[in-house]
Design a protein around this motif. Structure first.
Motif, PDB file in Angstrom:
ATOM      1  N   ASN A   5       0.825  -1.206   0.000  1.00  0.00           N
ATOM      2  CA  ASN A   5       0.000   0.000   0.000  1.00  0.00           C
ATOM      3  C   ASN A   5       0.860   1.257   0.000  1.00  0.00           C
ATOM      4  O   ASN A   5       1.976   1.236   0.526  1.00  0.00           O
ATOM      5  CB  ASN A   5      -0.898   0.020   1.248  1.00  0.00           C
ATOM      6  N   TYR A  21      -9.371  13.237   1.208  1.00  0.00           N
ATOM      7  CA  TYR A  21      -9.433  11.876   0.669  1.00  0.00           C
ATOM      8  C   TYR A  21     -10.627  11.107   1.222  1.00  0.00           C
ATOM      9  O   TYR A  21     -11.262  10.333   0.509  1.00  0.00           O
ATOM     10  CB  TYR A  21      -8.134  11.117   0.946  1.00  0.00           C
ATOM     11  N   LEU A  65      -4.817   3.588   2.272  1.00  0.00           N
ATOM     12  CA  LEU A  65      -4.036   4.797   2.026  1.00  0.00           C
ATOM     13  C   LEU A  65      -3.595   5.298   3.386  1.00  0.00           C
ATOM     14  O   LEU A  65      -4.423   5.504   4.272  1.00  0.00           O
ATOM     15  CB  LEU A  65      -4.899   5.846   1.313  1.00  0.00           C
TER      16      LEU A  65
END
Length: 143
Positions: A5, A21, A65
């Protein structure tokens, strides 16, 4: 190997970026830890206390993320190219050791693999091509 990731580095605006985000991708933060809540947090300047040490936003199908504020008070500087790392989450400490050793060949270890206060066996290396890697094994996983 379980997952790979992206891990992003920001110059003090991680919280702003991750609020954005979250509005884009939805979901809830899996983790949000501030520097003031870490064992060494009290040693940081007051203006860095509320900065983000670690945040994680799940992006579906096991993707994550993650990010941190790269603090100048801790000697960090950011340039295009060093503002992200790839994070490998392994199934065992042995796998972490193996991958870390291979990634380190011709590269530079920036943090040796060791047990970290947040519950992981963790290390960082920049490989021979300048790519930054974080290798991690969660203590709660069988080894």
């Amino acid at each position: 190997m379980v997952t790979v990731n992206p891990y992003l580095n920001f110059m003090g605006n991680t919280e702003e970026a991750f609020t954005f985000y979250k509005s884009v991708f939805g979901g809830e933060f899996l983790a949000l830890q501030r520097f003031k809540d870490t064992p060494e947090g009290a040693k940081l300047p007051a203006e860095d206390q509320d900065k983000i040490m670690h945040v994680a936003l799940p992006l579906g199908n096991g993707n994550m993320l993650m990010a941190t504020d790269a603090l100048e008070s801790m000697g960090h500087t950011l340039n295009v190219g060093n503002n992200f790392s790839l994070t490998i989450s392994t199934e065992s400490e042995a796998e972490a050791d193996q991958l870390f050793a291979k990634l380190s060949e011709g590269g530079q270890v920036t943090m040796p693999l060791e047990k970290a206060f947040w519950g992981a066996y963790f290390g960082m290396v920049t490989d021979q091509f300048g790519i930054q890697w974080m290798v991690s094994n969660d203590y709660n996983q069988p080894n």
